[in-house]
Design a protein around this motif. Structure first.
Motif, mmCIF file in Angstrom:
data_model
loop_
_atom_site.group_PDB
_atom_site.id
_atom_site.type_symbol
_atom_site.label_atom_id
_atom_site.label_comp_id
_atom_site.label_asym_id
_atom_site.label_seq_id
_atom_site.Cartn_x
_atom_site.Cartn_y
_atom_site.Cartn_z
ATOM 1 N N PRO A 3 75.541 34.571 26.554
ATOM 2 C CA PRO A 3 75.026 34.062 27.824
ATOM 3 C C PRO A 3 75.887 32.968 28.435
ATOM 4 C CG PRO A 3 73.403 33.748 26.050
ATOM 5 C CD PRO A 3 74.614 34.377 25.458
ATOM 6 N N ARG A 4 76.661 32.278 27.619
ATOM 7 C CA ARG A 4 77.522 31.222 28.169
ATOM 8 C C ARG A 4 78.703 31.809 28.933
ATOM 9 N NH1 ARG A 4 78.269 27.590 22.924
ATOM 10 N NH2 ARG A 4 79.037 29.607 22.319
ATOM 11 N N LEU A 5 79.080 33.069 28.635
ATOM 12 C CA LEU A 5 80.208 33.695 29.321
ATOM 13 C C LEU A 5 79.792 34.413 30.602
ATOM 14 C CD1 LEU A 5 82.198 35.230 26.331
ATOM 15 C CD2 LEU A 5 82.695 33.160 27.613
ATOM 16 N N ALA A 6 78.505 34.646 30.801
ATOM 17 C CA ALA A 6 78.025 35.408 31.961
ATOM 18 C C ALA A 6 78.514 34.835 33.294
ATOM 19 C CB ALA A 6 76.505 35.518 31.923
ATOM 20 N N PRO A 7 78.421 33.538 33.542
ATOM 21 C CA PRO A 7 78.918 33.040 34.840
ATOM 22 C C PRO A 7 80.408 33.283 35.037
ATOM 23 C CG PRO A 7 77.587 31.363 33.748
ATOM 24 C CD PRO A 7 77.778 32.480 32.774
ATOM 25 N N PHE A 8 81.180 33.159 33.979
ATOM 26 C CA PHE A 8 82.615 33.396 34.095
ATOM 27 C C PHE A 8 82.908 34.863 34.396
ATOM 28 C CE2 PHE A 8 82.407 29.649 31.245
ATOM 29 C CZ PHE A 8 83.041 28.746 32.089
ATOM 30 N N LEU A 9 82.144 35.760 33.802
ATOM 31 C CA LEU A 9 82.328 37.183 34.063
ATOM 32 C C LEU A 9 81.948 37.525 35.501
ATOM 33 C CD1 LEU A 9 81.046 38.785 30.741
ATOM 34 C CD2 LEU A 9 83.403 38.510 31.511
ATOM 35 N N ARG A 10 80.883 36.921 35.998
ATOM 36 C CA ARG A 10 80.480 37.183 37.388
ATOM 37 C C ARG A 10 81.534 36.663 38.363
ATOM 38 N NH1 ARG A 10 75.040 34.915 35.953
ATOM 39 N NH2 ARG A 10 73.963 36.696 35.059
ATOM 40 N N VAL A 11 81.990 35.460 38.152
ATOM 41 C CA VAL A 11 83.003 34.880 39.042
ATOM 42 C C VAL A 11 84.307 35.673 38.936
ATOM 43 C CG1 VAL A 11 84.435 32.834 39.466
ATOM 44 C CG2 VAL A 11 81.986 32.580 39.058
ATOM 45 N N GLY A 12 84.670 36.054 37.720
ATOM 46 C CA GLY A 12 85.882 36.858 37.538
ATOM 47 C C GLY A 12 85.759 38.207 38.209
ATOM 48 N N GLY A 13 84.599 38.837 38.097
ATOM 49 C CA GLY A 13 84.374 40.124 38.769
ATOM 50 C C GLY A 13 84.440 39.993 40.275
ATOM 51 N N LEU A 14 83.862 38.921 40.797
ATOM 52 C CA LEU A 14 83.921 38.674 42.238
ATOM 53 C C LEU A 14 85.359 38.431 42.689
ATOM 54 C CD1 LEU A 14 82.318 38.288 44.856
ATOM 55 C CD2 LEU A 14 82.150 35.865 44.282
ATOM 56 N N ALA A 15 86.131 37.690 41.908
ATOM 57 C CA ALA A 15 87.536 37.429 42.253
ATOM 58 C C ALA A 15 88.329 38.732 42.270
ATOM 59 C CB ALA A 15 88.139 36.440 41.270
ATOM 60 N N VAL A 16 88.081 39.603 41.297
ATOM 61 C CA VAL A 16 88.775 40.903 41.259
ATOM 62 C C VAL A 16 88.399 41.730 42.482
ATOM 63 C CG1 VAL A 16 88.878 43.092 40.009
ATOM 64 C CG2 VAL A 16 89.116 40.943 38.764
ATOM 65 N N LEU A 17 87.122 41.725 42.854
ATOM 66 C CA LEU A 17 86.670 42.469 44.029
ATOM 67 C C LEU A 17 87.344 41.957 45.299
ATOM 68 C CD1 LEU A 17 84.698 44.617 45.138
ATOM 69 C CD2 LEU A 17 83.061 42.756 45.446
ATOM 70 N N VAL A 18 87.418 40.642 45.448
ATOM 71 C CA VAL A 18 88.065 40.066 46.638
ATOM 72 C C VAL A 18 89.550 40.415 46.664
ATOM 73 C CG1 VAL A 18 88.743 37.869 47.708
ATOM 74 C CG2 VAL A 18 86.386 38.224 46.958
ATOM 75 N N LEU A 19 90.207 40.345 45.520
ATOM 76 C CA LEU A 19 91.629 40.707 45.464
ATOM 77 C C LEU A 19 91.840 42.178 45.798
ATOM 78 C CD1 LEU A 19 92.857 38.670 42.358
ATOM 79 C CD2 LEU A 19 93.384 38.272 44.774
ATOM 80 N N MET A 20 90.933 43.034 45.371
ATOM 81 C CA MET A 20 91.043 44.461 45.692
ATOM 82 C C MET A 20 90.903 44.687 47.196
ATOM 83 S SD MET A 20 88.941 46.284 42.596
ATOM 84 C CE MET A 20 88.693 47.759 43.542
ATOM 85 N N LEU A 21 90.042 43.919 47.849
ATOM 86 C CA LEU A 21 89.847 44.086 49.283
ATOM 87 C C LEU A 21 91.042 43.586 50.085
ATOM 88 C CD1 LEU A 21 86.073 43.218 49.663
ATOM 89 C CD2 LEU A 21 87.156 45.461 49.758
ATOM 90 N N LEU A 22 91.867 42.757 49.491
ATOM 91 C CA LEU A 22 93.083 42.305 50.167
ATOM 92 C C LEU A 22 94.179 43.367 50.125
ATOM 93 C CD1 LEU A 22 93.261 38.605 48.947
ATOM 94 C CD2 LEU A 22 92.524 39.454 51.178
ATOM 95 N N TYR A 23 94.011 44.368 49.287
ATOM 96 C CA TYR A 23 95.001 45.434 49.112
ATOM 97 C C TYR A 23 94.699 46.549 50.109
ATOM 98 C CZ TYR A 23 97.929 48.699 46.439
ATOM 99 O OH TYR A 23 98.880 49.586 46.049
ATOM 100 N N LEU A 24 95.658 46.872 50.990
ATOM 101 C CA LEU A 24 95.462 47.818 52.081
ATOM 102 C C LEU A 24 94.955 49.186 51.627
ATOM 103 C CD1 LEU A 24 95.753 48.461 55.112
ATOM 104 C CD2 LEU A 24 98.085 49.163 54.608
ATOM 105 N N PRO A 25 95.521 49.822 50.590
ATOM 106 C CA PRO A 25 94.995 51.138 50.194
ATOM 107 C C PRO A 25 93.525 51.108 49.780
ATOM 108 C CG PRO A 25 97.172 50.849 49.284
ATOM 109 C CD PRO A 25 96.770 49.535 49.899
ATOM 110 N N THR A 26 93.102 50.041 49.143
ATOM 111 C CA THR A 26 91.691 49.937 48.752
ATOM 112 C C THR A 26 90.805 49.845 49.987
ATOM 113 O OG1 THR A 26 92.338 48.778 46.734
ATOM 114 C CG2 THR A 26 90.043 48.616 47.385
#
Length: 177
Positions: A3-26
């Motif tokens: 449970p202590r890692l859950a916030p880091f996983l959520r923030v990391g997942g959100l960061a990956v999603l935002v980075l994917m949206l910056l990529y034109l093919p995605t």
């Protein structure tokens, strides 16, 4: 899961999603998917609610098949659209920076993707922007030389739909003051 890692996983997942949206093919893939996926989902939901093999069920089936066919068709041309979009973005950036010859070279990379007429439209756009920028620069030199009437005429001849129009309007305002 810890449970202590859950916030880091959520923030990391959100960061990956935002980075994917910056990529034109995605972005292009998601645009096509949502544009044709939403009618498909509605058609499938309507099919489930309708009585099987009724007229409305067949209509929904036809709509679902059309959406699926359109989706597959749009995906088949996706790599070309991505390449064209990227080249146009790069060329427009070059034109904004005033590097018109490089922008024309960049637009020449569209040759395999566009018809000669559409390519000529892009070339004429570069030529128009180059001419407008040269007029503004020449008007600036005339203003420094004290030839304000000639500079005003030159600035007024800058096309209103060019990127140099903002600078021309600013210089005209300075001339009036």
């Amino acid at each position: 899961m810890n449970p202590r890692l859950a916030p880091f996983l959520r923030v990391g997942g959100l960061a990956v999603l935002v980075l994917m949206l910056l990529y034109l093919p995605t972005r292009e893939f998601l645009k096509v998917t949502f544009m044709l996926g939403i009618p498909l989902v509605f058609a499938l939901a309507f099919m489930k609610k309708s009585s099987k093999y009724s007229l409305s069920w067949f209509f929904a089936l036809l709509l679902a098949l059309m959406a699926l066919g359109g989706y597959l068709y749009m995906l088949s041309g996706l790599p070309q659209r991505i390449a064209v979009h990227q080249i146009e973005m790069d060329a427009n950036i070059l034109m904004t920076e005033g590097r018109f010859d490089e922008a024309r070279e960049k637009f020449s990379q569209l040759e395999p993707y566009l018809s000669p007429e559409n390519l000529n439209v892009k070339y004429s756009q570069v030529d128009k922007e180059k001419e407008a920028a040269l007029k503004v620069e020449e008007a600036r030199e005339l203003m420094e030389a004290g030839k304000k009437d000639q500079a005003r005429q030159l600035l007024e001849s800058v096309p209103s739909d060019s990127m140099a129009q903002r600078e021309a309007a600013r210089l005209l305002k300075n001339l009036r003051e």
